[in-house]
Design an enzyme around this catalytic site. Structure first.
Site, short mmCIF file in Angstrom:
data_model
loop_
_atom_site.label_atom_id
_atom_site.label_comp_id
_atom_site.label_asym_id
_atom_site.label_seq_id
_atom_site.Cartn_x
_atom_site.Cartn_y
_atom_site.Cartn_z
N GLU A 24 0.84 -1.19 0.00
CA GLU A 24 0.00 0.00 0.00
C GLU A 24 0.88 1.24 0.00
OE1 GLU A 24 -1.79 3.38 2.38
OE2 GLU A 24 -0.14 2.04 2.92
N ARG A 79 -9.64 9.54 1.01
CA ARG A 79 -8.29 9.04 1.29
C ARG A 79 -7.88 8.03 0.20
NH1 ARG A 79 -5.60 9.48 6.05
NH2 ARG A 79 -3.76 8.18 6.32
#
Length: 336
Positions: free
Chosen positions: A119, A163
């Site tokens: 990520e 986000r």
């Protein structure tokens, strides 16, 4: 955090690199996987991790011998994003923090996990004209892995926070598996107002200013799948903007100044305030049973650096389906 009923990764093991406060760990453990190693260099994040998992992660990964890391099926790494972030200088692999990806690569080369789950910030996908992502993709392919990536926004997966992050999922090429697909988006039905504590429990966070200005959106009663800016203090710069809880939250930040720093300001029951760390934790998918760092500033920083657990869970579910483990509850055999 989603309530997972099927433990489709039971019998699988994983390691938690650049672990932060354990977002990846919570996601994978919710499917029954077992963490066999964690690594996080920040001592305050280590404290929070230990509070929740009774385990102090290893420190500086550059000093860790990959041969000493336990064998594992899944490698998770939210490797540092500062070298690739829009808010940083964007030096990428020229920045020492960017090169930490290659510490992940040397562990992969040595341990050959079945799956690699990475990520990073959204800008990672386009940094240096796409060359940064290309280097990571080519490195993974040279190591014998597939490479799938997608930029996902939590607002498309049930969490009202703007986000966007890039998620990368890589399968060792000899693993028997179905085609991997990222989770499909669905309609948002929760908003900031659904994650709040009562004002009487957060009186220390209420801010009263003579220069507070509200606009005509302050009285809105309708929910929106976007941020709703309703006012400001000062000049309305970062950390001085006020939003309605009827919309989604701005991106929680580990840094930044202003009276509403790190969370933004919200007009809640006629009062303007920043969000409480517990409210931030909820917007990141952490359950209320999760213990936050007792230092408020560290709690904000750690949550601002963390991952939205619900999104990780949905991707993890897809990893499990690709491995076809939901039918047997056991690991798929690798072709040697």
């Amino acid at each position: 955090m989603l309530d997972i009923k099927k433990k489709t990764l039971k019998g699988y093991t994983f390691i938690d690199l650049f672990a932060g406060i354990g977002g990846f760990r919570l996601a994978l453990e919710s499917f029954g996987a077992q963490c066999v190693y964690s690594n996080e260099w920040d001592k305050y994040a280590q404290e929070t991790y230990n509070l929740n998992f009774n385990e102090i992660p290893d420190g500086d990964i550059t000093q860790v011998d990959e041969k000493n890391i336990p064998n594992h099926d899944i490698l998770c790494a939210g490797f540092p994003c500062q070298a690739f972030s829009i808010s940083g200088k964007q030096k990428g692999f020229k920045d020492s923090r960017g090169t930490l990806f290659f510490d992940v690569a040397r562990i992969i080369k040595e341990k050959k996990p079945m799956v690699v789950f990475l990520e990073n910030v959204k800008n990672f996908a386009t940094h240096d004209g796409g060359n940064t992502l290309r280097v990571v993709k080519e490195t993974m392919q040279e190591l014998g892995y597939s490479f799938d990536y997608e930029v996902l926004n939590p607002t498309h997966y049930g969490m009202p926070q703007k986000r966007e992050r890039i998620y990368m999922v890589c399968f060792r090429e000899d693993i028997i598996r179905e085609t991997f697909t990222f989770p499909k988006p669905f309609q948002l039905d929760r908003y900031v107002e659904d994650f709040l504590l009562p004002n009487n429990k957060v009186t220390d966070y209420i801010i009263e200013r003579d220069d507070l200005m509200l606009n005509d959106k302050a009285e809105t009663t309708e929910n929106f799948n976007s941020t709703i800016r309703v006012g400001m203090v000062g000049k309305g710069g970062q950390g001085e903007r006020i939003y309605s809880p009827k919309g989604i939250a701005i991106t929680l930040s580990a840094y930044g100044g202003g009276v509403f720093s790190k969370t933004g300001g919200y007009l809640i029951d006629g009062k303007t305030r920043k969000l409480h760390p517990r409210e931030c934790a909820r917007l990141m998918g952490f359950p209320d049973t999760y213990k936050l760092n007792p230092n408020k500033n560290q709690a904000y920083k750690q949550l601002g650096n963390s991952v939205v657990i619900d999104v990780l869970q949905l991707i993890t579910e897809q990893i499990g389906e690709a491995l076809n483990c939901q039918y047997s509850g056991i690991k798929q055999l690798a072709i040697i």
